[in-house]
Design a protein around this motif. Sequence first.
Motif, mmCIF file in Angstrom:
data_model
loop_
_atom_site.group_PDB
_atom_site.id
_atom_site.type_symbol
_atom_site.label_atom_id
_atom_site.label_comp_id
_atom_site.label_asym_id
_atom_site.label_seq_id
_atom_site.Cartn_x
_atom_site.Cartn_y
_atom_site.Cartn_z
ATOM 1 N N LEU A 41 -31.605 -4.220 -25.540
ATOM 2 C CA LEU A 41 -30.203 -4.406 -25.205
ATOM 3 C C LEU A 41 -29.829 -5.885 -25.285
ATOM 4 O O LEU A 41 -30.623 -6.752 -24.935
ATOM 5 N N SER A 42 -28.613 -6.141 -25.734
ATOM 6 C CA SER A 42 -28.094 -7.500 -25.792
ATOM 7 C C SER A 42 -26.613 -7.468 -25.413
ATOM 8 O O SER A 42 -25.882 -6.577 -25.850
ATOM 9 N N TYR A 43 -26.193 -8.426 -24.608
ATOM 10 C CA TYR A 43 -24.804 -8.490 -24.159
ATOM 11 C C TYR A 43 -24.126 -9.712 -24.746
ATOM 12 O O TYR A 43 -24.587 -10.845 -24.554
ATOM 13 N N ASP A 44 -23.036 -9.487 -25.479
ATOM 14 C CA ASP A 44 -22.218 -10.572 -26.025
ATOM 15 C C ASP A 44 -21.023 -10.742 -25.099
ATOM 16 O O ASP A 44 -20.065 -9.969 -25.155
ATOM 17 N N ILE B 44 -30.248 4.641 -20.354
ATOM 18 C CA ILE B 44 -29.730 3.390 -19.803
ATOM 19 C C ILE B 44 -29.648 3.542 -18.291
ATOM 20 O O ILE B 44 -29.006 4.455 -17.781
ATOM 21 N N TYR B 45 -30.332 2.632 -17.594
ATOM 22 C CA TYR B 45 -30.360 2.617 -16.141
ATOM 23 C C TYR B 45 -29.499 1.465 -15.629
ATOM 24 O O TYR B 45 -29.444 0.399 -16.232
ATOM 25 N N LYS B 46 -28.867 1.689 -14.488
ATOM 26 C CA LYS B 46 -27.975 0.689 -13.905
ATOM 27 C C LYS B 46 -28.435 0.329 -12.502
ATOM 28 O O LYS B 46 -28.879 1.190 -11.743
ATOM 29 N N SER B 47 -28.287 -0.953 -12.149
ATOM 30 C CA SER B 47 -28.622 -1.416 -10.811
ATOM 31 C C SER B 47 -27.729 -2.582 -10.434
ATOM 32 O O SER B 47 -27.388 -3.411 -11.274
ATOM 33 N N SER B 48 -27.351 -2.644 -9.163
ATOM 34 C CA SER B 48 -26.599 -3.800 -8.677
ATOM 35 C C SER B 48 -27.508 -4.858 -8.093
ATOM 36 O O SER B 48 -27.091 -5.994 -7.874
ATOM 37 N N ASP B 49 -28.770 -4.476 -7.797
ATOM 38 C CA ASP B 49 -29.688 -5.432 -7.174
ATOM 39 C C ASP B 49 -31.068 -5.433 -7.815
ATOM 40 O O ASP B 49 -31.976 -6.113 -7.322
ATOM 41 N N LEU C 299 -29.784 6.447 -13.460
ATOM 42 C CA LEU C 299 -29.728 6.788 -14.873
ATOM 43 C C LEU C 299 -28.288 7.184 -15.179
ATOM 44 O O LEU C 299 -27.803 8.216 -14.732
ATOM 45 N N VAL C 300 -27.564 6.336 -15.927
ATOM 46 C CA VAL C 300 -26.124 6.500 -16.079
ATOM 47 C C VAL C 300 -25.681 6.846 -17.495
ATOM 48 O O VAL C 300 -24.527 7.215 -17.712
ATOM 49 N N ASN C 301 -26.575 6.726 -18.464
ATOM 50 C CA ASN C 301 -26.114 6.933 -19.841
ATOM 51 C C ASN C 301 -27.317 7.032 -20.770
ATOM 52 O O ASN C 301 -28.461 6.758 -20.376
ATOM 53 N N TYR C 302 -27.035 7.438 -21.996
ATOM 54 C CA TYR C 302 -27.985 7.363 -23.110
ATOM 55 C C TYR C 302 -27.268 6.727 -24.287
ATOM 56 O O TYR C 302 -26.061 6.937 -24.485
ATOM 57 N N VAL C 303 -27.990 5.966 -25.086
ATOM 58 C CA VAL C 303 -27.374 5.408 -26.289
ATOM 59 C C VAL C 303 -26.952 6.535 -27.226
ATOM 60 O O VAL C 303 -25.852 6.512 -27.785
ATOM 61 N N PHE C 304 -27.819 7.542 -27.371
ATOM 62 C CA PHE C 304 -27.497 8.704 -28.201
ATOM 63 C C PHE C 304 -27.709 9.975 -27.371
ATOM 64 O O PHE C 304 -28.769 10.603 -27.438
ATOM 65 N N PRO D 125 -21.955 -0.500 -21.169
ATOM 66 C CA PRO D 125 -23.266 0.161 -21.135
ATOM 67 C C PRO D 125 -23.174 1.640 -20.784
ATOM 68 O O PRO D 125 -24.068 2.408 -21.120
ATOM 69 N N THR D 126 -22.097 2.024 -20.116
ATOM 70 C CA THR D 126 -21.926 3.424 -19.746
ATOM 71 C C THR D 126 -20.964 4.162 -20.670
ATOM 72 O O THR D 126 -20.612 5.307 -20.394
ATOM 73 N N GLY D 127 -20.572 3.510 -21.757
ATOM 74 C CA GLY D 127 -19.644 4.134 -22.689
ATOM 75 C C GLY D 127 -20.342 4.772 -23.876
ATOM 76 O O GLY D 127 -21.568 4.859 -23.943
ATOM 77 N N LEU D 128 -19.538 5.217 -24.838
ATOM 78 C CA LEU D 128 -20.076 5.792 -26.064
ATOM 79 C C LEU D 128 -20.527 4.674 -26.999
ATOM 80 O O LEU D 128 -19.826 3.667 -27.162
#
Length: 524
Positions: free
Chosen positions: A106-109, A73-78, A84-89, A139-142
């Motif tokens: 990925l889907s955000y509710d 999982i990659y994160k960006s503000s722009d 690279l901030v996380n992995y799903v597993f 997205p950066t959690g478990l």
Amino acid sequence: MRKLIYPFVSLLIVSACQQKSGNEHNETDVKPSSISITNPVLPGDRPDPTVIQVGEEFYASTTSNEWAPLFPIYKSSDLQEWELVNYVFPDGAPEWAKNNFWAPELSYDEAQGKIYAYYTARDKSSNRLSVAVASSSSPTGLFEDHGPLVAQEFGSIDAYEVRDDSGKIYVLWKEDGNSKGLPTPIWAQEINEQRTRLMGKPVELFRNDQPWEKNLVEGVSVFKENGFFYATYSAGACCDKECNYQTGVARSKNLLGPWEKYGGNPILADNDDWHCAGHGTVLKNGADYFMLYHAYNEEGSVYVGREGVLEKLTWTEDQWPVFENEATYSREKGMIDFKDTFEDGLDPLWQWRVTQNIKFETGDNGLLLKASEENENMGSLLVQSTKSTNYDLESTINMDRSDAKGGVLLVGAANNGFGAPIAGIGIAASKNGLELFEMRDQKETILQQKRVVLKGKIAVRMEVAQGYLLSFAYKTENGTWESFDHVADASHLVPWGMGFRIGMFAKGAESRTVNFIQTRIANH
């Protein structure tokens, strides 16, 4: 023994996009888009990219295949600089799954404040390709795995979530009939709000029924505009030396159909810099739509793998989204160089086989990688994807703290067929000296040897040209670089569905260790 500390790693990615699956857009509420695109936006082997927006931040993920940690999982503000901030597993495969970790979506509710990660994997018990889902409060959690949702007889892959006009949530997926020489329907079925159970009966939206689509349609992405649901989809062969992947589009007034395919398909095909383009996510920024998809670049081809490419959609007079097929390769190779001293933990770009319980320690003395005889007898592997066709891979090893055979290598597969076992070519250092080797079908072939006494810190280097020509050298402490005469051709080791991996290995009894002081990759 494992010590996982993941510092942030920046990946320069230029884009500006936002996922709005299944929702109508009010153009008065958005600003005009202004984007300067430097492709590939996701360099290296990054198939099946997906992107969402959560608040002011953007998150992306890509296919992992057989390499853990799974689903980065990659994160960006722009949408231009990514971390690279996380992995799903992060620790490897879910208990029920064994391989083929493909196509995260990925889907955000927003109402729930939860992230859902759909993915494909093969079930251990049934051996079927299955669509599954996991969830997290961030997205950066478990992530909590909820397991498979659907696993049809011929396999179910490439999930995509979308809401219909009444607010019901549907999961779309492809039935993998092409694996048996059969058609490949795209199905839709309602799912509960917790994304743990499909409801009602599946509805077929469309299937491969046009000549250009060849043996399949897959990789659907749906968005709503102009009173239509639009579905981009891929067709043809995606993932080997003979790939002919292309992208088409269909539309419908209602999510469940009837669906009409565009008469001008395919809308995305080969150009001078990219080929076999497809399986992406449609994104909106301002008044413009973009698609983030994967493609082989003409220079790197299958050696680098399918890279993430961003391209703008345009519209025909009769309201069909199309591409101008103008994406170029414009990224500077030096922007993606890499170095790791292992002092602050293992860099998150390192990968290992999902089947191995990798064991290592990091700290002031560098990386202590526990040896094994796993991975088709190549030993314990820590690798990452290549990002260009011309590069140097160099590692420094402390021989005084190493009692196993270790070095650097290129990892591919025994052949270009689906599911082929991994194979590799590399340089190994041990108390007996240095050797160049090829490991294929669990058989080792020694390509060249140098009987030298190795003490203290030594360096080994693999130079790669054109993506597949490998040269090797070594340097002893206080010495100069000494080259090997042999040049290895690795073109026959290109794996199906992914590019080469490069990195470090430790081969021997599990009680033994190789001490890597630092490793660097310089792209040319």
